[in-house]
Design an enzyme around this catalytic site. Structure first.
Site, short mmCIF file in Angstrom:
data_model
loop_
_atom_site.label_atom_id
_atom_site.label_comp_id
_atom_site.label_asym_id
_atom_site.label_seq_id
_atom_site.Cartn_x
_atom_site.Cartn_y
_atom_site.Cartn_z
N GLU A 129 -26.71 -31.50 -72.21
CA GLU A 129 -27.60 -32.98 -72.29
C GLU A 129 -26.71 -33.75 -71.12
OE1 GLU A 129 -30.05 -33.96 -74.56
OE2 GLU A 129 -30.20 -34.74 -72.60
N VAL A 132 -27.79 -34.06 -66.93
CA VAL A 132 -29.21 -35.08 -66.31
C VAL A 132 -29.13 -36.48 -67.14
CG1 VAL A 132 -31.38 -35.09 -65.59
CG2 VAL A 132 -30.41 -32.92 -65.49
N ILE A 136 -29.19 -40.41 -71.54
CA ILE A 136 -30.58 -40.29 -71.95
C ILE A 136 -30.80 -38.87 -72.56
CG2 ILE A 136 -32.89 -40.46 -70.95
CD1 ILE A 136 -31.79 -41.89 -68.40
N ASP A 201 -27.05 -34.54 -55.35
CA ASP A 201 -26.81 -34.46 -56.97
C ASP A 201 -28.13 -34.78 -57.50
OD1 ASP A 201 -25.04 -35.33 -59.36
OD2 ASP A 201 -26.54 -37.19 -59.26
N LYS A 205 -29.83 -32.06 -60.28
CA LYS A 205 -30.58 -32.35 -61.51
C LYS A 205 -32.16 -32.12 -61.49
CE LYS A 205 -27.35 -36.21 -62.31
NZ LYS A 205 -27.15 -37.56 -61.90
N GLY A 302 -21.77 -43.47 -66.29
CA GLY A 302 -20.98 -44.08 -67.27
C GLY A 302 -20.12 -43.22 -68.13
#
Lengths: 431, 431
Positions: A129, A132, A136, A201, A205, A302
């Site tokens: 999870e 990506v 979210i 990157d 994804k 983050g």
């Protein structure tokens, strides 16, 4: 209460976040899972650097075997990143019968087949999870939420660093290098931000999302990628005057029996939801035949956000582990109506183009003459006021054009004597 | 291949959608689930109305016992809607050991406790993805995706019909009744749209979201609700001139040890993502302490979108069913830091206010005098040009004010002789 033992690989940013969440949310997770999550070992090859969070010495190790060869460890969380040795560790963990949670998009995008195949052999799912969109829940939504849907298109802003840079350029009127420095200062870009700003990157994804939606693990080299390092403040300003924001988009869409994949900067109309996505946020559009068009939005970076995703994966892994023989095994279903990837030459797009020209009569005629020869039709043209420099910008919006034709026309135009710089061409997406 | 038998209650719009999806996506679901989903019986009390989709006569029944008493039926899908007899059917199905999937927000919001408790007794989860946001996987995201997060706030546009009406008013400059007629014509509002336009449907959904985020099943009557039926085109136009869109929001937020819940029309700044949500779309903001601020956006209505959610629930139910004793049981974890609901009187908000006044000297002084007495401070005021009518609109934006004070001030102002109509006051949310 039953205990589930965890081994964590990589005591970096996200690793520290996961340790913190496991510590502070122990009681909550115990209630939800009906068992205790016990972090048994944390592996990192560097145990000297100072971290925000401290761990008892006996939990730390720089010897990978202390994790992989510990039979009591049920779940391995891989947060090292990069291809090697992450891949070897993940494969060994699977071979030792462990469950694997990973945030490693590069690994899955580039070496996913081997990993998914091995997991399948062992009757297991890989949980990713956090790979990506940080926290979210896009992976879960695609894997489980849209069980019966067929996908038409998935696209969005998948890289927080690039979006921060483009937002800073637009909002603070600074150039690329200043915005990059600002991102680095705020901890939103690594010292080497190359994977982010070159679009790699985002591509990693995109490949993961395409795997979930269309059941195909596409080869990295088969996808057109263009980064944001050449985006100038000038173009951001001109685009805005025309009613657009520039965003780095990753796009996958079915066109007949072809799949079109590309990553590149894109002009998006100001009124569109994606144009409002600022800072390190990500936004992912999913267009599916039953559910319609969905948007998922949230912070794309983050350590705590990513830790939230890792822990939600842990929850799933624990539930599967407890179901034993009856655990669910996720299968990506291949969309067999897709026969091949569409070559970038064959795609169609509207374009924003900026030419830097010598300000003299006949220039526009020369440019538009070449465009006409290649059957390229102009939607609007603006000649900007002359600055101190000798070259004057001409900004055009052109109607939908075949990529190949545009490339050829631009080469021809660049060879004109009145052209002072390579033309800048940025796609305008119809969204 | 193993067969799982389904019983469907309610052969209406969404029911037809589910039947269609099960028919057309049989092969896909077989691959994903490793079993066959067999629709055994469809119950509806009305078997005469013509439907888009036809079913063999032996699958249809108007006798509920043919579903509930059939021991071969593993999963019951409740799509009848409303409280009764839906509740009795769901309870009976659970008592018979069946798994229950439902899209019934009214039922869960108003009678959820009994149903969740009974399901728990039987060691089962209730699946209700389609109850909020149609096909948007918001329930799954909250239940499973944000496993370790603590929630601060959840709010959004939860009712597609109201949003369609407000969007139509704003975009086509029509009044409420015309927009409602347009929604009905397009199939986006039922003949009796009362639950939608009075905000009750949004409230039902809010109660479900609050249950998932804070582990509390709030009583319907304890929540302040205001619908959109009194929103005039005039206010939509004035709000837009001030840079706002009017949207019907459902809001839940923690304030210290209180939980503030309310449903009402709200002015939202044009630049905000929520202001861009048009037509029947829904958008749900979730603010959680690890993951940050997430937005989920997508169609909030439509039989196929809802069917997508129902089938994703079926997938989960099948996986749980196959795990037998080891099935997961969802538990909503109560946020014990919340001690009580905040009374609407005690909430603070900025406001848009429109007064209809007689155009003569001293009017503004009289109004602002009353406001000052209640310690209400004006942020901006505009007196609109006089139309044919005798009353002239004065539009004010006022700074954050305690609800109770504003109510009292408005009552005082309404009693002034120069005021021709009840003042219109609409909240402006700080989002």
């Amino acid at each position: 209460m039953k205990k589930i033992y965890l081994g964590l690989l990589g005591f970096g940013n996200v690793g520290s976040g996961v340790i913190k969440v496991l510590k502070t949310r122990g009681a909550l997770l115990r209630k939800k899972l009906g068992c205790d999550l016990v972090l048994k070992k944390v592996f990192d090859k560097d145990l000297r650097s100072k971290r925000e969070i401290s761990l008892p010495r006996e939990k730390l190790t720089s010897d990978i075997n202390q994790v992989l060869n510990d039979p009591s460890i049920d779940i391995v969380i891989e947060l090292i990143g990069g291809l090697h040795p992450a891949k070897e560790y993940v494969m060994q963990a699977l071979n030792k019968g462990k469950y694997v949670v990973t945030a490693n998009k590069a690994l899955l995008a580039e070496q996913g087949k081997e990993i998914f195949d091995l997991a399948k052999q062992h009757g297991k799912t890989i949980y990713f999870e956090a790979s990506v969109g940080a926290g979210i829940p896009i992976i879960k939504s695609l894997r489980e939420g849209l069980a019966a849907d067929r996908f038409r298109r998935i696209f969005g802003i998948l890289n927080g660093t690039s979006n921060f840079i483009l937002s800073a350029m637009s909002e603070s009127q600074v150039d690329f290098s200043q915005a990059l420095a600002q991102a680095q200062k705020n901890g939103f870009a690594e010292r080497n931000a190359s994977l982010d700003i070159r679009g790699i990157d985002s591509l990693h994804k995109l490949i993961i999302l395409v795997y979930l939606c269309f059941g195909k693990l596409v080869n990295l080299n088969d996808v057109f990628v263009d980064g944001i390092e050449h985006i100038s403040l000038l173009d951001i300003i001109y685009a805005r005057e025309l009613g657009y924001q520039i965003k780095l988009l990753a796009i996958a869409q079915k066109e007949g029996f072809e799949l079109e994949l590309r990553v590149h900067p894109t002009l998006i109309p100001q009124g569109h939801l994606l144009a409002q996505v600022r800072g390190i946020n990500n936004a992912i559009y999913v267009s599916a035949d039953l559910v319609g068009d969905l948007l998922f939005f949230g912070p794309g970076a983050g350590k705590v956000a990513a830790a939230s995703a890792v822990v939600s994966d842990l929850q799933d892994a624990v539930l599967d582990l407890q179901s034993g023989l009856f655990r669910r095994k996720f299968t990506a279903i291949e969309d067999k109506s897709i026969k091949r990837l569409r070559s970038i030459d064959q795609t169609y797009c509207r374009y924003y183009i900026r030419f830097m020209v010598i300000d003299k009569p006949g220039v526009l005629a020369a440019i538009s003459g070449v465009l006409a020869k290649f059957d390229i039709s102009i939607a609007s043209v603006t000649q900007k006021e002359r600055k101190r420099s000798k070259a004057v910008p001409i900004v055009m919006i052109i109607h939908e054009v075949k990529e190949k034709n545009l490339r050829q026309a631009l080469i021809k135009i660049e060879s004109l004597k009145v052209i002072k710089e390579s033309p800048v061409a940025i796609r305008i997406e119809q969204i």
